[in-house]
Write an enzyme that holds these catalytic residues in place. Structure first.
Site, PDB file in Angstrom:
ATOM      1  N   ASP A  98      16.503  -0.403 -44.513  1.00 26.84           N
ATOM      2  CA  ASP A  98      17.609   0.544 -44.682  1.00 26.84           C
ATOM      3  C   ASP A  98      17.802   0.903 -46.166  1.00 26.84           C
ATOM      4  O   ASP A  98      17.509   0.080 -47.050  1.00 26.84           O
ATOM      5  CB  ASP A  98      18.890  -0.098 -44.125  1.00 26.84           C
ATOM      6  CG  ASP A  98      19.985   0.928 -43.891  1.00 26.84           C
ATOM      7  OD1 ASP A  98      19.699   2.143 -43.943  1.00 26.84           O
ATOM      8  OD2 ASP A  98      21.141   0.523 -43.662  1.00 26.84           O
ATOM      9  N   ASN A 143      17.982   7.511 -34.121  1.00 25.96           N
ATOM     10  CA  ASN A 143      17.604   8.355 -35.265  1.00 25.96           C
ATOM     11  C   ASN A 143      17.294   9.812 -34.880  1.00 25.96           C
ATOM     12  O   ASN A 143      17.244  10.689 -35.750  1.00 25.96           O
ATOM     13  CB  ASN A 143      16.401   7.764 -36.018  1.00 25.96           C
ATOM     14  CG  ASN A 143      16.746   6.544 -36.857  1.00 25.96           C
ATOM     15  OD1 ASN A 143      15.904   5.696 -37.128  1.00 25.96           O
ATOM     16  ND2 ASN A 143      18.006   6.435 -37.289  1.00 25.96           N
TER      17      ASN A 143
END
Ligand code: FPP
Length: 243
Positions: free
Chosen positions: A20, A68
Site C-alpha cells: 500500500d 480495486n
C-alpha cells in the site's frame, strides 16, 4: 542466508504483503499516481530478490483486489497494462532467478491478452523452486471463500463427499493459495492496520507487521526489520506456552 540476528528456525517461510502507499508516494512528489505504481513494481522486484537471498520460499502479494475495480477507469487500465508489461519484460529474469509465478484471483474477468501473459509466465516458471511468487490479482478473500464453499457444495450435491465431512482441511484445499502453508508473516506498508479482504482464512494465526513506509520506498532494510520483529514474537496458536 538468514537475516542477521535471526535464528534460522525463526525465519518466516511464507510472507504475505499488502503493498500500500503507491498513490501517496506519488502525491508527496506532486507526480501522477502512475509513477507510484511504477516504482511499486521496482519495490516488488526487490522483495522477490530479498526472499531469494534469504531463503524465504513463498511470497504472496496483493496487487489488485476485487474492490480495486472501483478506482477511476484510467487507473484500472494503467494497472492492467503495467501488470502485462511487467510480466512480459521481466519474465526471463525472474525465470533465471528460479522464481515460480502463480496468479491467484478470478480470471474470467479478463481478456485473452492478459490471461495469455499469465499462462505463459506460469507455464515457463512452473518447475522453478527457489521462490514461489503468488500474485493476488482480482483477488478478494470473501470471494475466495464463496468459491471454495461452492466447490464443496457441488461435491456434496454430486455425492462425492458428505456435508458432515466438510472440515477445515477440505475447505483449505479449495483455496487459491493451496498447497502453500498459511503465511507466517503479513507485512502491510503505508500505516493502515487492516487486512482489506486479503487472505481472510489464511491469516488466522499470521503475525502482522505494519510499517509507515510507503510501498515504493520499501527496502531490504525494511524487510529485515519486519523479519526481526516477527522473529521476536511468541506464536502460541491459542495455546499456553511453557513458563
Ligand atoms: C496500493 O497503493 C497499491 C495498489 C492497489 C496496486 C499495487 C500494485 C503494485 C505495487 C505494482 C505492482 C503490481 C503489478 C501491477 C505488477 P494505493 O494506490 O492504494 O496507494 P494510496 O493508498 O497511497 O493511494
Amino acid at each position: 542466508m538468514p537475516v542477521d540476528g535471526v535464528p534460522p528456525g525463526r525465519m518466516p517461510r511464507h510472507v504475505a504483503v499488502i503493498m500500500d502507499g503507491n498513490g501517496r508516494w506519488a502525491k508527496r512528489r506532486a507526480l501522477p499516481r502512475a509513477f507510484g505504481h511504477r516504482k511499486g513494481v521496482a519495490a516488488l522486484k526487490g522483495a522477490v530478490r530479498f526472499c531469494s537471498d534469504h531463503g524465504i520460499p513463498v511470497l504472496t502479494v496483493y496487487a489488485f483486489s476485487t474492490e480495486n475495480w472501483q478506482r477511476p477507469s484510467t487507473e484500472v487500465k494503467f494497472l492492467m497494462e503495467l501488470m502485462k508489461k511487467t510480466f512480459t519484460s521481466e519474465i526471463d529474469e525472474l525465470h533465471q532467478e528460479g522464481v515460480r509465478i502463480r496468479f491467484i484471483g478470478e480470471r474470467n474477468a479478463f481478456s485473452s491478452d492478459i490471461t495469455e501473459v499469465w499462462n505463459n509466465a506460469e507455464s515457463l516458471t512452473k518447475d522453478n523452486d527457489n521462490v514461489l511468487l503468488n500474485i493476488a490479482f482480482n483477488y478478494g478473500g470473501r470471494r475466495e471463500l464463496v468459491l471454495a464453499s461452492r466447490a464443496l457444495a457441488a461435491k456434496a450435491a454430486a455425492g462425492v463427499i458428505e456435508p458432515g465431512d466438510i472440515d477445515e482441511d477440505s475447505l483449505s484445499a479449495e483455496l487459491l493459495t493451496t498447497p502453500c502453508e498459511d503465511p507466517d508473516l503479513l507485512i502491510r506498508t503505508a500505516g493502515q492496520c487492516r487486512v482489506s479482504n486479503f487472505l481472510l482464512w489464511q491469516l488466522a494465526y499470521t503475525e502482522i507487521h505494519v510499517t509507515d513506509v510507503l510501498w515504493p520506498d520499501f527496502s531490504d532494510e525494511d524487510f529485515k526489520a519486519a523479519i526481526v520483529d516477527f522473529s521476536q514474537r511468541d506464536r502460541k496458536f491459542g495455546r499456553v506456552l511453557e513458563m
